[in-house]
Design an enzyme around this catalytic site. Structure first.
Site: not given
Ligand code: GLU
Length: 425
Positions: A65, A110-112
Site C-alpha cells: 500500500i 507505505a506498508k506491505g
C-alpha cells in the site's frame, strides 16, 4: 495476541480515518487535501508461487500500500503475518505518512506484506517467499520511489534478501546504487548501527522525557510489556538500564509474571530459539486478564493493533502507556483510559524511532557513509526529544490529547506541502 481479539468488528482503517477527520477539522485542513489523504494513492496486490520444502507449490498473496509521497518516497515496513489484510495495511500505510510528517523526515508512507504463518514455515521457505515477493513487486519499489523496512514477522535477514533480489534484477553498473531500496538491513550488508533497537530506543526516549516532565524517578520502577519481538525485547533491555524492571510479559503464546523482573537478554534468546515466551523457565504463567491487571508503572504494548479495549483499559493499573506497536488501543479503550486519566504517548510519536533511523540508514547508503553508533544515537535522541516536546506543547496549547496533537502537526506539514505545490496540472 493471546487468545482473543478484542473487537471482531474492529476496522483499523476506519479508526485511523477517524483521527484524521478530527485533526483535519481542528487545523482547518482544506477538504480536497483531507480527501486526498483519506485513501492511499496505490494499492498493489500480487499473487505469486513458491516451492515449499515438500516439493509442492503454494500460492501466496502479497501487498504494498503506497499511501502518500508528497513529502518524499513511500516508506514503511513489510509485515509477514497470518492476519495481514488490505484494510489493516491501508491503516498502517497511512500511519507511516503521519509518522514521517510528524518527525519531519523526507519520506511518505507505505506498508506491505505477505499473508503467511511465519511460525509454520522454514527458514528456506521464508527466503523463497521473500525473494519471489520482491520479484513480484518489481519496479514498484526502489531507493527513490518506495523503500520497505522490517515490521512484524520480518527482520534484517529478510531485508537483505529483498535488497539482494532487487539488486540482481537491475544492470551491473547501477547494482550497488540500489542498496538503499530497503532499510533495516544487517550492518554488514549496508544497515545502520543502532537500527535494530531504534524503535525501542525512541519509545524509551519518550518515556524519559515524560518522566522528566512529571518529575517521575524511573529508578526502581516497573513495566509490563505485551509482545516480546524486536520492540518489546529491546524496550525491556533499555528500560533495565534506567532501573526499570519488566515484571510481566506476553505474546501470542500467553503471559508470564515475574516480580523480581525478567532478564530481557535471556527471554530474547529463548524467543529467538523457540519462537515464543512459552516454557520460559522463570516467572509464572498468568492469564491475559491478569496481565492487564498487573499493577506497574509503565505499560508498553509492543505487539499488534486492537489489543486494549474496554476490559483491558479498565483493568490497567499503570501511570503511563507508551505505544511501541501501531494502533494497540481501540477507540473504546482509549476513551476509558482518558476518563481514568492514564496518559498515552501515541504510536506515531512513540514508535517513530524505527523509521527515523531507517532514514539515517538510507542517507548513509546514498552517501556511501558509515556513521558510528554515537552519531546515530545522538541524532535519534535529539529527533525524539524535539518531537516529544512539539507534540506536548501543541497538546497543552490546544487543550487536546497528544494523539490528536501529533496528527495535527503531521497534517499541518502535509497541508502546507499541498498548498505550496498545488494540484497538477
Ligand atoms: N515498521 C516500522 C514502523 O512501523 C518501521 C518502518 C520503517 O523503518 O520504514 O514504523
Amino acid at each position: 495476541m493471546g487468545e482473543s481479539t478484542v473487537e471482531p468488528e474492529y476496522r483499523f482503517f476506519e479508526v485511523v480515518r477517524g483521527y484524521v477527520e478530527r485533526a483535519a477539522g481542528l487545523i482547518g485542513l482544506p477538504d480536497h487535501v483531507r480527501d486526498m489523504l483519506s485513501e492511499p494513492k496505490n494499492e498493489l496486490i500480487v499473487h505469486f508461487p513458491v516451492v515449499m520444502d515438500d516439493g509442492k507449490m503454494r500460492m501466496f498473496k502479497g501487498y504494498r500500500i503506497q499511501h502518500n509521497n508528497i513529502l518524499g518516497p513511500y516508506k514503511g515496513g513489510m509485515r509477514f503475518h497470518v492476519s495481514v489484510s488490505l484494510d489493516d495495511l491501508k491503516a498502517l500505510g497511512a500511519m507511516m505518512t503521519w509518522k514521517c510528517a510528524l518527525m519531519g523526515i523526507p519520506f511518505g508512507g507505505a506498508k506491505g506484506g505477505v499473508k503467511c504463518d511465519t511460525r509454520a514455515i522454514s527458514h528456506d521457505e521464508l527466503r523463497r517467499i521473500t525473494r519471489r515477493f520482491t520479484h513480484a513487486l518489481g519496479s514498484n519499489i526502489g531507493p527513490s520511489y518506495d523503500i520497505p523496512a522490517p515490521d512484524v514477522g520480518t527482520n534484517a535477514q529478510v531485508m537483505v534478501w529483498m535488497m539482494d533480489t532487487y539488486m540482481n534484477s537491475t544492470g551491473n553498473v547501477t547494482k550497488n546504487a540500489q542498496r538503499a531500496v530497503v532499510t533495516g538491513k544487517t550492518v554488514t550488508c549496508g544497515g545502520s548501527l543502532g537500527r535494530e533497537k531504534a524503535t525501542s530506543q525512541g519509545v524509551v526516549h519518550c518515556i524519559t522525557e515524560w518522566a522528566k516532565e512529571h518529575r517521575f524517578d524511573l529508578e526502581g520502577k516497573t513495566a509490563i510489556i505485551q509482545g516480546f519481538g524486536n520492540v518489546g525485547c529491546n524496550a525491556s533491555l533499555l528500560l533495565a538500564k534506567l532501573g526499570v524492571s519488566t515484571i510481566a510479559i506476553g505474546d501470542h503464546s500467553g503471559y508470564l509474571r515475574h516480580d523480581e523482573g525478567f532478564n530481557a537478554h535471556k527471554v530474547g534468546d529463548h524467543v529467538r530459539t523457540h519462537g515464543s515466551i512459552a516454557n520460559y523457565p522463570h516467572g509464572s504463567v498468568i492469564s491475559r486478564e491478569d496481565f492487564f491487571a498487573t499493577p506497574a508503572d509503565i505499560f508498553i504494548p509492543a505487539a499488534l493493533e486492537n489489543q486494549v479495549g474496554e476490559a483491558e483499559a479498565n483493568a490497567l493499573t499503570v501511570s503511563l502507556i507508551a505505544e511501541g506497536a501501531n494502533g494497540p488501543l481501540n477507540p473504546k479503550g482509549e476513551e476509558i483510559l482518558a476518563q481514568r486519566g492514564i496518559p498515552v504517548i501515541p504510536d506515531i510519536l512513540a514508535n517513530s524511532g524505527g523509521v527515523t533511523v531507517s532514514y539515517y540508514e538510507w542517507v548513509q547508503n546514498l552517501r556511501s557513509e558509515r556513521w558510528d553508533l554515537e552519531e546515530v544515537d545522538g541524532r535519534l535522541e535529539k529527533a525524539m526529544t524535539e518531537a516529544y516536546q512539539r507534540v506536548m506543547y501543541v497538546a497543552r496549547e490546544r487543550k487536546i490529547d497528544p494523539r490528536l496533537a501529533a496528527y495535527s502537526i503531521a497534517m499541518e506539514n502535509l497541508g502546507t506541502a499541498y498548498a505550496e505545490r498545488g494540484i497538477f496540472p
